[in-house]
Design a protein around this motif. Structure first.
Motif, PDB file in Angstrom:
ATOM      1  N   GLN A 120       1.414   3.800   1.925  1.00  0.00           N
ATOM      2  CA  GLN A 120       1.903   4.456   3.128  1.00  0.00           C
ATOM      3  C   GLN A 120       3.418   4.286   3.280  1.00  0.00           C
ATOM      4  OE1 GLN A 120      -0.674   2.359   3.108  1.00  0.00           O
ATOM      5  NE2 GLN A 120      -2.432   3.634   3.616  1.00  0.00           N
ATOM      6  N   ARG A 121       4.050   5.270   3.882  1.00  0.00           N
ATOM      7  CA  ARG A 121       5.508   5.234   4.017  1.00  0.00           C
ATOM      8  C   ARG A 121       5.978   4.034   4.833  1.00  0.00           C
ATOM      9  NH1 ARG A 121       7.890  10.811   6.045  1.00  0.00           N
ATOM     10  NH2 ARG A 121       9.792   9.561   5.867  1.00  0.00           N
ATOM     11  N   THR A 171       0.868  -1.173   0.000  1.00  0.00           N
ATOM     12  CA  THR A 171       0.000   0.000   0.000  1.00  0.00           C
ATOM     13  C   THR A 171       0.908   1.229   0.000  1.00  0.00           C
ATOM     14  OG1 THR A 171      -0.110  -0.182   2.414  1.00  0.00           O
ATOM     15  CG2 THR A 171      -1.948  -1.101   1.164  1.00  0.00           C
TER      16      THR A 171
END
Length: 271
Positions: free
Chosen positions: A246-247, A244
């Motif tokens: 996100q960092r 995904t």
């Protein structure tokens, strides 16, 4: 235009060294594709026939063109890399082996859990099957197997074949094996690395996967024992990494990518 089944039938009639071995059964054919009046595949010959790979590919091409004169034929001739030598000794049982009768092995991996890896593995397998390929799906997520649930199965029967190997059940046209077949739904699987390695070895080599064009393997998240066991046991064609945006998830993707690079498994792409 020929169908992929007609091409497979013809490749089964072509013999390669050692004498009498059908080309398709020998496991030399990878990434077979028949579309748009074109037949394409890679022919990966063992190292002992490396010097003759171009001649062998030319002979196969001539036979295909003779049988399908209106179809373009594109063969990429490759020699399988020699197995690594340990101190000049013959490689031991820990070296990766080719899965007999399986042309391509794709590992679906992720650095982090809960990003949709199993969803991608199931849909990838079904999409390849929809294209006419023979596909197997191995749910190797030891700690959280979910492929069986996604396909609507739990207790699929495994039965012995005439050759002593176990025949995996077929679900929606896929040969499927899941860790969920061997434990109750509410029972956690608490295994050390050696147990995971042994389970992978049995489910990869004691099952009758062949003949398959593609085996899709759904790995657990991370870069632990299961991933290392797979690449030590079997020759993996390539890996697909799921994430995904996100960092925190992308940071784990970098680790997973480096792991596959270190074990010489090409990353085919990211989802």
């Amino acid at each position: 235009m020929p169908t992929i089944e007609q091409v497979r039938d013809l490749l089964m009639q072509i013999e390669v060294p050692p004498r009498g071995t059908p080309l398709l059964k020998a496991g030399w054919i990878r990434d077979l594709l028949v579309e748009d009046q074109r037949i394409s595949f890679a022919m990966v010959v063992p190292t002992e026939y490396a010097s003759a790979k171009e001649d062998l590919a030319r002979q196969v091409e001539e036979i295909l063109k003779e049988n399908f004169p209106e179809t373009e034929v594109a063969i990429k001739a490759l020699a399988a890399p020699p197995p690594p030598m340990l101190g000049g000794k013959t490689p031991g049982p820990g070296q990766p082996r080719h899965l007999e009768g399986v042309n391509t092995v794709i590992a679906v991996a992720s650095g982090k859990g809960g990003v949709g890896k199993s969803t991608v593995a199931v849909h990838l397998a079904l999409a390849l099957r929809a294209r006419g390929l023979r596909v197997g799906l191995f749910d190797g997520d030891v700690y959280g197997p979910s492929v069986a649930t996604m396909l609507g199965i739990q207790d699929a029967p495994l039965r012995p074949g005439d050759d002593g190997k176990i025949i995996p059940p077929e679900i929606q046209g896929l040969k499927v094996v899941s860790m969920a077949f061997f434990a109750d739904e509410d029972t956690p699987i608490i295994w050390r690395g050696a147990m995971i390695h042994k389970a992978y070895e049995q489910l990869l080599f004691d099952l009758k996967w062949a003949p398959l064009d593609v085996l899709v393997i759904d790995l657990p998240p991370g870069t632990g024992d299961a991933q290392l066991s797979l690449v030590q046991l079997a020759r993996v064609t390539g890996a697909v990494i799921v994430t995904t945006p996100q960092r925190v998830a992308l940071a784990d993707v970098k680790k997973a990518t480096r792991m596959f690079e270190k074990v010489s498994v090409p990353v085919l792409g990211f989802v």
